[in-house]
Design an enzyme around this catalytic site. Structure first.
Site, PDB file in Angstrom:
ATOM      1  N   HIS A  54      -9.339  -3.625  -2.096  1.00 36.32           N
ATOM      2  CA  HIS A  54      -8.092  -2.762  -1.193  1.00 36.32           C
ATOM      3  C   HIS A  54      -8.654  -1.338  -1.231  1.00 36.32           C
ATOM      4  O   HIS A  54      -8.210  -1.240  -0.282  1.00 36.32           O
ATOM      5  CB  HIS A  54      -6.394  -3.278  -2.127  1.00 36.32           C
ATOM      6  CG  HIS A  54      -6.266  -2.797  -1.136  1.00 36.32           C
ATOM      7  ND1 HIS A  54      -4.891  -3.312  -0.521  1.00 36.32           N
ATOM      8  CD2 HIS A  54      -5.347  -1.312  -0.620  1.00 36.32           C
ATOM      9  CE1 HIS A  54      -3.725  -1.949  -0.147  1.00 36.32           C
ATOM     10  NE2 HIS A  54      -4.677  -0.634   0.286  1.00 36.32           N
ATOM     11  N   GLU A  55      -8.489  -0.822  -2.589  1.00 37.23           N
ATOM     12  CA  GLU A  55      -8.960   0.758  -2.288  1.00 37.23           C
ATOM     13  C   GLU A  55     -10.700   1.035  -1.601  1.00 37.23           C
ATOM     14  O   GLU A  55     -10.298   2.111  -1.044  1.00 37.23           O
ATOM     15  CB  GLU A  55      -8.923   0.973  -3.777  1.00 37.23           C
ATOM     16  CG  GLU A  55      -7.671   1.172  -4.571  1.00 37.23           C
ATOM     17  CD  GLU A  55      -6.790   0.829  -3.765  1.00 37.23           C
ATOM     18  OE1 GLU A  55      -6.233   2.160  -2.792  1.00 37.23           O
ATOM     19  OE2 GLU A  55      -5.520   0.918  -3.950  1.00 37.23           O
ATOM     20  N   CYS A  80       1.127  -1.388   0.189  1.00 40.72           N
ATOM     21  CA  CYS A  80       0.150  -0.245   0.033  1.00 40.72           C
ATOM     22  C   CYS A  80       0.640   1.480   0.324  1.00 40.72           C
ATOM     23  O   CYS A  80       2.015   0.908   0.487  1.00 40.72           O
ATOM     24  CB  CYS A  80      -0.984  -0.201   1.330  1.00 40.72           C
ATOM     25  SG  CYS A  80      -2.135   0.979   0.963  1.00 40.72           S
ATOM     26  N   HIS A 130     -10.181   1.345   1.931  1.00 46.42           N
ATOM     27  CA  HIS A 130      -9.503   2.371   2.493  1.00 46.42           C
ATOM     28  C   HIS A 130     -10.711   3.743   2.580  1.00 46.42           C
ATOM     29  O   HIS A 130     -10.513   4.543   3.379  1.00 46.42           O
ATOM     30  CB  HIS A 130      -8.540   3.255   1.183  1.00 46.42           C
ATOM     31  CG  HIS A 130      -7.277   2.540   1.372  1.00 46.42           C
ATOM     32  ND1 HIS A 130      -6.487   3.261   2.770  1.00 46.42           N
ATOM     33  CD2 HIS A 130      -6.331   1.870   0.186  1.00 46.42           C
ATOM     34  CE1 HIS A 130      -5.389   2.807   2.001  1.00 46.42           C
ATOM     35  NE2 HIS A 130      -5.432   1.993   0.811  1.00 46.42           N
TER      36      HIS A 130
HETATM   37 NI    NI Z   1      -3.429   1.058  -0.354  1.00 48.00          NI
END
Ligand code: NI
Length: 182
Positions: free
Chosen positions: A153-154, A110, A157
């Site tokens: 993953h995004e 990341c 966030h």
């Molecule tokens: Ni990330």
């Protein structure tokens, strides 16, 4: 002249907050930020530029990583050597997912985590993501394998979740019999 983005690392609490839905269409400032992110991520994946501008390679970024609590994600996927496809999704949602679980064999990275963290992050092998483009047009994306991992993953966030939260501390690695490693 290209200037690299100022990406916050995980010592910043803003990365742990839940981002807010954006109103569409986006304003010119957010659109300019998106263009900057696309350029940064693309350059970061091309060795000549990543060296020139000292960029750590990354394929995705979410707005909170820039200190902006907005539900916008950007992914630049090198689907073929030297060929990139950009995905920009506002207010993204995973509307369906496979039952099959995979993990990146080498673990995840990341741009907000400036250290190696070992361990497998279980993810859906395939997801369907719905959301809006920058002009407010509805979009639907089917992603599989690495791209599926990137979307999950995004989107994490946007909910204040970092990839290492999903690593089982007692058993950080899976065998091929447990989940498919890619
Ligand atoms: Ni990330």
């Amino acid at each position: 002249m290209f200037k690299s983005l100022n990406i916050l690392d995980d010592s910043h609490k803003v990365l742990r907050q839940v981002s807010k839905e954006v109103k569409l269409p986006l304003d010119d400032k957010d659109k300019a930020t998106i263009e900057h992110i696309i350029k940064h991520l693309t350059y970061s994946q091309i060795e000549e530029y990543s060296e020139k501008y000292d960029l750590r390679p990354g394929m995705g970024l979410a707005f909170p990583q820039l200190g902006k609590l907005k539900r916008i994600i950007v992914i630049v996927d090198e689907y073929e050597e030297g060929k990139f496809k950009n995905y920009v999704v506002c207010n993204p949602e995973i509307v369906s997912n496979s039952t099959e679980i995979i993990a990146a064999e080498a673990g995840e990275g990341c741009l907000s985590v400036n250290r190696e963290i070992e361990g497998h992050v279980p993810r859906y092998a395939r997801v369907t993501v719905e959301g809006y483009d920058v002009d407010g047009k509805k979009i639907k994306i089917r992603a599989r394998e690495e791209l599926s991992i990137a979307f999950q993953h995004e989107i994490d966030h946007l909910n204040g979740i970092l990839f290492y939260d999903r690593i089982d501390k007692k058993k950080p690695f899976y065998s091929e019999k447990e989940i498919r490693l890619i």
